[in-house]
Design an enzyme around this catalytic site. Structure first.
Site, mmCIF file in Angstrom:
data_model
loop_
_atom_site.group_PDB
_atom_site.id
_atom_site.type_symbol
_atom_site.label_atom_id
_atom_site.label_comp_id
_atom_site.label_asym_id
_atom_site.label_seq_id
_atom_site.Cartn_x
_atom_site.Cartn_y
_atom_site.Cartn_z
ATOM 1 N N ALA A 92 44.164 94.549 -22.680
ATOM 2 C CA ALA A 92 45.483 95.134 -22.926
ATOM 3 C C ALA A 92 46.401 94.044 -23.461
ATOM 4 C CB ALA A 92 46.049 95.721 -21.637
ATOM 5 N N TRP B 182 59.977 92.105 -13.160
ATOM 6 C CA TRP B 182 60.551 93.201 -13.954
ATOM 7 C C TRP B 182 61.803 93.722 -13.268
ATOM 8 C CZ3 TRP B 182 55.289 92.541 -13.186
ATOM 9 C CH2 TRP B 182 54.554 92.264 -14.342
ATOM 10 N N HIS C 194 58.529 98.302 -18.859
ATOM 11 C CA HIS C 194 57.592 97.905 -19.916
ATOM 12 C C HIS C 194 56.824 99.163 -20.345
ATOM 13 C CE1 HIS C 194 54.652 96.578 -16.412
ATOM 14 N NE2 HIS C 194 55.221 97.738 -16.188
ATOM 15 N N ARG D 219 65.662 96.899 -18.668
ATOM 16 C CA ARG D 219 65.640 96.003 -17.519
ATOM 17 C C ARG D 219 67.051 95.733 -17.034
ATOM 18 N NH1 ARG D 219 60.650 91.846 -18.962
ATOM 19 N NH2 ARG D 219 59.203 93.563 -19.381
ATOM 20 N N VAL E 164 46.140 92.185 -15.387
ATOM 21 C CA VAL E 164 45.070 91.626 -16.226
ATOM 22 C C VAL E 164 44.456 90.399 -15.543
ATOM 23 C CG1 VAL E 164 45.838 92.457 -18.486
ATOM 24 C CG2 VAL E 164 46.822 90.351 -17.552
ATOM 25 N N GLN F 185 58.947 97.863 -26.680
ATOM 26 C CA GLN F 185 57.682 97.150 -26.568
ATOM 27 C C GLN F 185 56.632 97.939 -27.323
ATOM 28 O OE1 GLN F 185 56.377 96.336 -22.533
ATOM 29 N NE2 GLN F 185 57.603 94.466 -22.441
#
Ligand code: PHE
Length: 353
Positions: free
Chosen positions: A321, A160, A184, A210, A267, A224
């Site tokens: 998610a 990122w 994000h 970004r 995740v 997003q």
């Protein structure tokens, strides 16, 4: 040679001048001037009469002279009135309305294409029981990274490219936390979970930034839409079922979906989700670059470390998610070739949606 009878002359002259003035086109400055020259000009009729007065006997001269001067004054005054009328007529003409002109078309405003697609995505999830929440674009690194299992100095942060906000030394908090533009919408995971206990079922639209060179598929600003579900007994089957239903609602009832392994630190397992190409039904075309599949989002089961970081009981709760880019989805759906159109404010682009 008979003497002229000045008073009779004057009467005639007055009548001629006034009746000519009456029919004068007051809106025509040329005509008004012509009248002035004829009666009051240097060689005009009144001046000629005044010049002839010298030849009269003294007594008549005084009387005729007074009459001539008063006529001169009267005519000058009438002329001034006419001139005022002319100006008024011109002004009225300039302001007048031409009711034969075609009307001007009203340009109706509309929602930005990003807003339209975001609303569509969010309502698809709202209908499935998700609540929409929003959060700050200027964010602490704690929410953007730390709570998401992306520690400081961990190479995963490179994924990122971050626009940092400069903080004067004196204002830095004791824990050394830095401020950034969120890269994000995932920082809202921590913010939401910090404030409530499960069950959590939220959808989070928002602007992200970004530090990136722009090209047809990259922008330094974009949106997003994030989703987060946490409850007892949530499994990967719930993730698949929910996102499959979403894909069918947005891209059509015949869509198939594909999940492949991907990595995001927050995740485990992480996946990316693709839909079979709506341009060619999976046969291969320009939209899907001949692969038959289009990647539309990242997703996964919430990492236990993320749940633990906000104090959730990881033995009891699990969750999933996901995050997607609405501009990318709009590009796929409408065949938009360059993501930079979304933020260039060109009406030729914007008014197509
Ligand atoms: N936040 C991730 C990104 O910006 C997307 C994502 C969200 C992936 C949630 C998994 C789960 O790339």
């Amino acid at each position: 040679m008979t003497e002229p009878l000045p008073t009779t002359d004057l009467k005639q002259l007055s009548e001629d001048a006034l009746s000519a003035l009456q029919v004068l086109d007051t809106s025509d400055p040329g005509a008004v001037e012509k009248w002035r020259v004829e009666f009051l000009g240097r060689n005009g009729r009144l001046t000629t009469v005044l010049r002839g007065l010298g030849a009269l006997p003294a007594e008549q001269r005084r009387e005729a002279g007074a009459a001539a001067n008063s006529l001169k004054e009267q005519l000058e005054q009438r002329l001034e009135e006419k001139r005022t009328q002319t100006l008024a007529a011109q002004a009225a003409r300039a302001e007048s309305l031409d009711i034969s002109l075609p009307g001007r078309r009203m340009r109706r405003g509309r929602l930005h294409p990003s807003t339209q697609i975001i609303r569509e995505i969010c309502s698809a999830f709202n209908e499935m029981g998700f609540q929409t929440v929003e959060g700050p674009e200027v964010e602490w690194e704690r929410y953007n990274f730390d709570l998401l299992n992306i520690p400081r100095d961990h190479p995963a942060r490179d994924k990122w490219d971050t626009i940092w906000i400069e903080q004067p030394e004196s204002r830095r908090p004791p824990d050394g936390q830095r401020i950034l533009l969120r890269t994000h919408t995932s920082p809202m995971q921590g913010r939401v979970m910090e404030r409530q206990q499960p069950p959590v079922r939220v959808i989070v639209p928002g602007k992200c930034y970004r530090f990136e060179a722009t090209d047809a598929t990259h922008e330094w600003q974009f949106h997003q839409v994030e989703g987060l579900v946490v409850d007892e007994g949530v499994t990967f089957a719930d993730l698949k079922g929910t996102l499959y239903e979403f894909a069918r609602r947005i891209f059509g009832a015949n869509r198939r979906v594909r999940f492949r392994c991907d990595f995001f630190p927050f995740v485990e397992p992480g996946v990316d989700m693709s839909i079979d190409c709506f341009g060619c039904d999976g046969k291969g075309c320009r939209i899907c670059k001949n692969s038959g599949w289009i990647e539309i989002m990242g997703a996964g089961m919430v990492h236990p470390k993320v749940l633990a970081a906000v104090g959730y009981d990881t033995a009891r709760y699990t969750g999933f998610a996901f995050g997607m880019g609405p501009e990318r989805i709009a590009m796929l759906r409408y065949g938009i070739e360059d993501i930079r159109h979304f933020f260039s404010n060109d009406l030729r682009f914007l008014s197509q949606f």
